[in-house]
Design an enzyme around this catalytic site. Structure first.
Site, PDB file in Angstrom:
ATOM      1  N   SER A  32       0.813  -1.220   0.000  1.00 27.43           N
ATOM      2  CA  SER A  32       0.000   0.000   0.000  1.00 27.43           C
ATOM      3  C   SER A  32       0.842   1.263   0.000  1.00 27.43           C
ATOM      4  O   SER A  32       1.671   1.449   0.885  1.00 27.43           O
ATOM      5  CB  SER A  32      -0.872   0.073   1.252  1.00 27.43           C
ATOM      6  N   HIS A  63      -3.261   1.109  -5.315  1.00 28.11           N
ATOM      7  CA  HIS A  63      -2.566  -0.016  -5.934  1.00 28.11           C
ATOM      8  C   HIS A  63      -2.738   0.077  -7.443  1.00 28.11           C
ATOM      9  O   HIS A  63      -3.844   0.030  -7.957  1.00 28.11           O
ATOM     10  CB  HIS A  63      -3.151  -1.345  -5.463  1.00 28.11           C
ATOM     11  N   HIS A  85      -5.489  -8.658  -2.532  1.00 25.70           N
ATOM     12  CA  HIS A  85      -5.685  -9.091  -1.148  1.00 25.70           C
ATOM     13  C   HIS A  85      -6.874 -10.060  -1.055  1.00 25.70           C
ATOM     14  O   HIS A  85      -7.813  -9.963  -1.837  1.00 25.70           O
ATOM     15  CB  HIS A  85      -5.991  -7.891  -0.244  1.00 25.70           C
ATOM     16  N   TYR A  87      -9.121  -9.973   1.187  1.00 22.69           N
ATOM     17  CA  TYR A  87     -10.353  -9.258   1.577  1.00 22.69           C
ATOM     18  C   TYR A  87     -11.106  -8.679   0.381  1.00 22.69           C
ATOM     19  O   TYR A  87     -12.258  -8.295   0.492  1.00 22.69           O
ATOM     20  CB  TYR A  87     -10.061  -8.157   2.613  1.00 22.69           C
ATOM     21  N   GLU A  88     -10.437  -8.616  -0.763  1.00 19.89           N
ATOM     22  CA  GLU A  88     -11.127  -8.099  -1.949  1.00 19.89           C
ATOM     23  C   GLU A  88     -12.202  -9.067  -2.444  1.00 19.89           C
ATOM     24  O   GLU A  88     -12.997  -8.721  -3.317  1.00 19.89           O
ATOM     25  CB  GLU A  88     -10.111  -7.826  -3.067  1.00 19.89           C
ATOM     26  N   ALA A 115       2.599  -2.714   4.437  1.00 18.33           N
ATOM     27  CA  ALA A 115       2.346  -1.760   5.510  1.00 18.33           C
ATOM     28  C   ALA A 115       1.693  -2.548   6.636  1.00 18.33           C
ATOM     29  O   ALA A 115       0.916  -3.460   6.384  1.00 18.33           O
ATOM     30  CB  ALA A 115       1.400  -0.678   5.021  1.00 18.33           C
ATOM     31  N   MET A 213      -2.782  -7.214   6.388  1.00 18.99           N
ATOM     32  CA  MET A 213      -3.802  -7.979   5.657  1.00 18.99           C
ATOM     33  C   MET A 213      -3.254  -8.600   4.371  1.00 18.99           C
ATOM     34  O   MET A 213      -4.019  -8.891   3.451  1.00 18.99           O
ATOM     35  CB  MET A 213      -4.980  -7.049   5.308  1.00 18.99           C
ATOM     36  N   SER A 214      -1.961  -8.815   4.313  1.00 16.67           N
ATOM     37  CA  SER A 214      -1.390  -9.331   3.050  1.00 16.67           C
ATOM     38  C   SER A 214      -0.243 -10.283   3.351  1.00 16.67           C
ATOM     39  O   SER A 214      -0.162 -10.865   4.430  1.00 16.67           O
ATOM     40  CB  SER A 214      -0.890  -8.153   2.209  1.00 16.67           C
ATOM     41  N   ASN A 237       1.495   2.557  11.508  1.00 14.27           N
ATOM     42  CA  ASN A 237       0.637   3.081  12.582  1.00 14.27           C
ATOM     43  C   ASN A 237       0.756   2.155  13.782  1.00 14.27           C
ATOM     44  O   ASN A 237       1.191   1.011  13.638  1.00 14.27           O
ATOM     45  CB  ASN A 237      -0.830   3.105  12.108  1.00 14.27           C
ATOM     46  N   HIS A 250      -6.895   4.594   6.835  1.00 13.16           N
ATOM     47  CA  HIS A 250      -6.120   4.178   5.659  1.00 13.16           C
ATOM     48  C   HIS A 250      -5.224   5.333   5.200  1.00 13.16           C
ATOM     49  O   HIS A 250      -4.114   5.118   4.724  1.00 13.16           O
ATOM     50  CB  HIS A 250      -7.080   3.745   4.537  1.00 13.16           C
TER      51      HIS A 250
HETATM   52  N1  HPA Z   1      -3.925  -3.471  10.792  1.00  9.96           N
HETATM   53  C1  HPA Z   1      -4.041  -4.210   9.682  1.00  9.96           C
HETATM   54  N2  HPA Z   1      -3.469  -3.903   8.542  1.00  9.96           N
HETATM   55  C2  HPA Z   1      -2.720  -2.796   8.498  1.00  9.96           C
HETATM   56  C3  HPA Z   1      -2.555  -1.966   9.611  1.00  9.96           C
HETATM   57  C4  HPA Z   1      -3.190  -2.328  10.827  1.00  9.96           C
HETATM   58  O1  HPA Z   1      -3.088  -1.648  11.866  1.00  9.96           O
HETATM   59  N3  HPA Z   1      -1.743  -0.935   9.234  1.00  9.96           N
HETATM   60  C5  HPA Z   1      -1.433  -1.152   7.933  1.00  9.96           C
HETATM   61  N4  HPA Z   1      -2.024  -2.262   7.475  1.00  9.96           N
END
Ligand code: HPA
Length: 277
Positions: A32, A63, A85, A87-88, A115, A213-214, A237, A250
């Protein structure tokens, strides 16, 4: 009987091979927000996903959905800008498609970036983290179903999926470049909702340092297909609840990746310069 997945993969590989000036030895998947920050290889050739038959194009904002072939330093690379991903709503086969495609193209080293949210308390937003291992909480595995014997064994060992040799190379490259590189274990969740604070506490108790998530499906597929894997995460984060006053967005994820993307590129360039391939 030929496996339909294999037919699709070989057709895609034939198309990509026809567009390459030379076979890539390293493939790099950019997470990302990283595609823009990372840029493209010098004198590279763009191969949009839409030109590759059967390729599952990603749908997430940020993306691009394209490959770039070219050289970084002296290393022939294939860069994936924008991944698919789970989740898509795609199948695990779709999520693992690119990693398998790399294997068919003869790639030996797979560098995967992402990320993530920082779970461990000594990690901060903006840290670069070498992934040492993973925990799969996706509830799915790309190797489910008939084994693709052409790629690898039915029950592949995952004891050293994040190749120790490549981790040592990354640590040496980081030291030489004066880049701080932390280490951690990545847990993959399905998403697309971010985690709850209770889930993050549970993941911490399980031994996870980063959440995202990847990556995990691609690494399983790459490792199954015999590739060596290097995983580097940008902790964008603090994970949910780590700072009780912060909310996750995001936008923050994208902003941090953009800010740290150039440093990650510098690290990867230094890694490539040290690879003996
Ligand atoms: N959680 C899940 N996926 C993420 C996060 C998170 O805090 N930050 C970046 N991708």
């Amino acid at each position: 009987m030929r496996d339909e997945r294999w037919e699709k993969l070989t057709a895609a590989a034939d198309t990509v091979r026809g567009r390459l000036e030379e076979p890539p030895t390293v493939a790099i998947t950019l997470g990302s927000g990283l595609s823009e920050a990372f840029g493209v290889p010098d004198g590279g050739t763009r191969i949009p996903c839409s030109d590759i038959p059967g390729f599952p194009a990603p749908t997430v904002a940020g993306h691009a959905g394209e490959f770039w072939s070219g050289r970084i330093g002296r290393v022939p690379v294939l860069l994936q800008r924008g991944r698919t991903h789970y989740y898509e709503g795609r199948s695990m086969d779709d999520v693992a498609f690119a990693a398998r495609l790399f294997a068919l193209l003869g790639v030996k080293t797979f560098i995967v970036t992402n990320a993530s949210g920082a779970i461990r308390s000594d990690l901060s937003a903006g840290d670069l983290v070498l992934i040492t291992d993973h925990i799969n909480m996706l509830g799915a595995n790309p190797l489910r179903g008939p084994n693709l014997d052409e790629l690898g064994p039915r029950f592949p060992d995952m004891s050293a999926a994040y190749t120790p040799r490549l981790r040592a190379v990354a640590r040496a490259a980081a030291t030489a470049e004066k880049i701080e590189l932390k280490e951690g274990i990545y847990v993959a969740t399905l998403g697309p909702s971010y985690e709850t604070p209770a889930e993050i506490r549970a993941f911490r108790a399980m031994g996870a340092d980063l959440v995202g998530m990847s990556t995990v499906p691609e690494v399983i597929a790459a490792s199954h297909a015999g590739m060596e894997v290097l995983g580097i995460s940008i902790a964008t984060n603090l994970a949910a609840g780590v700072d009780p006053n912060a909310a996750l967005t995001h936008d923050e994820v994208i902003e941090t990746t953009r800010r740290k993307g150039a440093e990650l590129r510098r690290l990867i360039v230094a890694v490539l310069a040290r690879l003996e391939i």
